[in-house]
Scaffold this motif. Structure first.
Motif, short mmCIF file in Angstrom:
data_model
loop_
_atom_site.label_atom_id
_atom_site.label_comp_id
_atom_site.label_asym_id
_atom_site.label_seq_id
_atom_site.Cartn_x
_atom_site.Cartn_y
_atom_site.Cartn_z
N ALA A 179 2.91 -5.44 -2.98
CA ALA A 179 2.70 -5.63 -1.46
C ALA A 179 3.57 -5.98 -0.54
O ALA A 179 3.29 -7.56 -0.98
CB ALA A 179 1.63 -5.23 -1.35
N PRO A 180 4.15 -5.62 -0.11
CA PRO A 180 4.81 -6.41 1.19
C PRO A 180 3.91 -7.33 1.76
O PRO A 180 2.89 -7.00 2.61
CB PRO A 180 5.78 -5.79 2.45
CG PRO A 180 5.66 -4.15 1.76
CD PRO A 180 4.40 -4.23 0.10
N PRO A 181 4.20 -8.40 2.18
CA PRO A 181 3.46 -9.44 3.51
C PRO A 181 2.50 -8.54 4.45
O PRO A 181 4.16 -7.56 4.95
CB PRO A 181 4.02 -10.56 4.05
CG PRO A 181 5.30 -10.56 3.22
CD PRO A 181 5.41 -9.57 2.44
N LEU A 182 1.80 -8.77 5.25
CA LEU A 182 1.42 -7.86 6.38
C LEU A 182 1.89 -8.37 7.55
O LEU A 182 1.62 -9.32 7.61
CB LEU A 182 -0.01 -7.47 6.14
CG LEU A 182 -0.51 -6.73 7.19
CD1 LEU A 182 -2.07 -5.20 6.80
CD2 LEU A 182 -0.94 -6.94 8.38
N GLN A 367 1.50 4.06 -3.75
CA GLN A 367 1.95 3.34 -4.37
C GLN A 367 2.24 1.64 -2.96
O GLN A 367 2.55 2.12 -2.07
CB GLN A 367 3.93 3.46 -5.20
CG GLN A 367 4.00 4.63 -5.49
CD GLN A 367 2.54 4.01 -7.08
OE1 GLN A 367 3.99 2.76 -7.89
NE2 GLN A 367 1.62 5.12 -7.65
N PRO A 368 2.80 0.38 -3.82
CA PRO A 368 2.87 -0.60 -2.65
C PRO A 368 4.76 -0.24 -1.83
O PRO A 368 5.67 0.42 -2.67
CB PRO A 368 3.27 -1.49 -3.60
CG PRO A 368 2.47 -1.79 -4.77
CD PRO A 368 2.23 -0.11 -5.63
N GLY A 369 4.52 -1.29 -1.07
CA GLY A 369 5.62 -0.75 0.07
C GLY A 369 6.67 -1.15 -1.04
O GLY A 369 7.14 -2.27 -2.22
N SER A 370 7.71 -1.62 -0.23
CA SER A 370 9.33 -2.23 -0.79
C SER A 370 9.04 -3.88 0.31
O SER A 370 8.68 -3.78 1.30
CB SER A 370 10.38 -1.69 -0.15
OG SER A 370 11.04 -2.42 -0.25
N PRO A 371 9.37 -4.62 -0.78
CA PRO A 371 9.43 -6.13 -0.27
C PRO A 371 9.98 -6.58 0.89
O PRO A 371 10.48 -7.54 1.58
CB PRO A 371 9.38 -7.01 -1.21
CG PRO A 371 9.24 -5.51 -2.53
CD PRO A 371 9.20 -5.28 -2.50
N THR A 372 11.26 -5.32 0.87
CA THR A 372 12.96 -5.21 1.08
C THR A 372 13.26 -4.51 2.45
O THR A 372 13.87 -4.51 2.96
CB THR A 372 14.31 -5.22 0.11
OG1 THR A 372 13.99 -4.34 -0.36
CG2 THR A 372 13.62 -6.63 -0.78
#
Ligand SMILES: [Fe+2]
Length: 457
Positions: A179-182, A367-372
């Motif tokens: 997961a990208p940082p919140l 699903q996790p989001g995108s880190p970018t």
């Protein structure tokens, strides 16, 4: 001279009708007739019933009203597959739906074909606008029931001692699930001279037959939203695990009174579908439409199958709060792409739709989001997001006339609003103004949360 072919609204709707009805049957392909009989909790219905009831909707509200001399497929189906429209007469109790071994599945499938054939014939005859509006409503209804079929069969398989998987393997194991940082995104709604005042909801164009909103999204109206911050993504399983490990389910001060009562009465100690599992390092397994998966593999995915009470308690424990439905809509409406309403997936480059995981992605789990990616992410798809807003009518709200007025309006008590759709919501079904609603103790939908806080700085 070449003439340009134009598509009439009825022809376009005919194509959409076939696509939506086919999507329902495609979802049912892995299921056995026995699977389609199960009703494993009071909220759920058998898949077989969903197949019949969605056809009943078209037969009752379109064919019977607009086709001269229409002969129903079966005279008993008018009351047998009515869900809750009391203006149409008596109906069987919901809890009896699992007893419908008759009519057999083949007859239900023949019923669908009967309705499809006559409905398509009607659309080919360039019907009046009201027919088009009713068919659009019927398709939105069909998509709601497709989502319900997905969540109902998940619960059915969970209660089966063999815990079968709907689909054996998740479709994409190659993606790294981090997961990208919140992040906290700041918003100060309003216009110059009118700070905080924004418009929400929809005022439908009576002449337009190709746009749609449920009556509970209407009318468009002004609301006041103070400056606020919204989390860039939903809460992940790993973050929710910290709440569990810090005694979240044993601390009454974190819970609303009714929520604490629900924890005690139901023995809740984790989200629905979580079980303790000493065989894997994380100590938990989670049941999915792909069968059991270790929490370790899903820890970065949005947490789901939470009641409103659990979402609210987590928010309080974290020092934040749930967003209002209007804060959520204010952000989502700014990021809604024009493709909305189309049959294909939303553009992946548009913020808000980034990482958009709806039914068509076939992941069948958040699903996790995108880190970018740009933020906010995952407003649409993955998990329905509980808001702190009670489900009530907007100022000036009017239900649809006749029996269809029972569709949404009569449920406007004791329910909370959720926004954004889930991993089993069809892409063409969701929009920024869409209001889902459930009782706060409901857990069998893909329901999660996104945090909010007061003030823009
Ligand atoms: Fe329905």
């Amino acid at each position: 001279m070449l003439t340009q072919q134009t598509t009439t609204p009825a022809a376009a709707l005919l194509t959409r009708y076939r696509t939506v009805r086919h999507a329902t049957m495609r979802f049912c392909a892995p299921l056995t007739p026995e699977d389609m009989m199960v009703q494993s909790c009071p909220e759920a219905s058998p898949v077989k019933w969903h197949l019949a009831h969605t056809s009943w909707f078209f037969e009752t509200f379109v064919l019977a009203e607009f086709v001269a001399g229409y002969r129903p497929f079966h005279p008993d189906f008018r009351w047998l597959f009515n869900s809750y429209y009391k203006a149409l007469g008596e109906m069987p109790e919901k809890k009896l739906r699992a007893s419908f071994s008759r009519p057999p599945l083949e007859q239900i499938l023949a019923y669908r074909e009967h309705v499809d054939a006559r409905l398509c014939r009607l659309l080919e005859q360039t019907p009046e606008d009201e027919v088009l509006r009713r068919v659009v409503l019927g398709l939105e209804h069909e998509q709601q029931h497709l989502e319900l079929a997905a969540t109902d069969i998940k619960h059915a398989f969970f209660t089966n001692p063999l815990h079968p998987a709907y689909q054996l393997a998740p479709p994409d194991e190659s993606q790294e699930k981090i997961a990208p940082p919140l992040e906290w995104l700041s918003f100060s709604p309003g216009y110059p001279g009118r700070p905080g005042v924004v418009e929400v909801g929809v005022t439908p164009d009576p002449g337009a037959t190709d746009s749609f909103a449920f009556d509970n999204e209407t009318p468009r109206h002004s609301v006041y939203i103070a400056p606020f911050r919204l989390a860039s993504r939903p809460v992940a399983c790993a973050e929710y695990l910290a709440f569990i490990e810090e005694g979240g389910y044993t601390r009454p001060e974190l819970w609303l009174s009714e929520g604490w009562d629900a924890v005690q009465a139901n023995g809740w100690h984790a989200p629905l579908y979580w079980r303790r599992d000493t065989a894997n390092k994380s100590g938990w397994s989670i049941f999915t439409l792909h069968g059991w998966q270790p929490l370790g593999e899903l820890s970065e995915t949005p947490v789901c199958h939470l009641s409103y009470f659990e979402a609210d308690a987590f928010a309080r424990w974290s020092g934040h709060r749930l967003p209002t439905e209007f804060e959520w809509e204010f952000v989502a409406a700014q990021r809604e792409p024009e493709i909305l309403g189309g049959p294909s997936l939303p553009a992946a480059s548009s913020p808000g739709w980034v990482g958009c995981n709806l039914l068509e992605s076939n992941a069948l789990h958040p699903q996790p989001g995108s880190p970018t990616a740009l933020t906010p992410q995952q407003l649409f798809g993955d998990v329905w997001e509980w808001t702190q807003s009670p489900y009530t009518g907007y100022p000036g709200y009017k239900p649809l006339p006749g029996a269809l007025g029972e569709y949404n309006g009569k449920f406007m008590s004791s329910q909370m609003v959720l926004r954004g759709g889930s991993c089993v919501t069809p892409a063409s079904h969701i929009r920024a103004t869409y209001r889902n609603f459930f009782h706060p103790s409901t857990r069998w939908q893909f329901s999660g949360l996104r945090l909010a806080r007061d003030g823009a700085s």
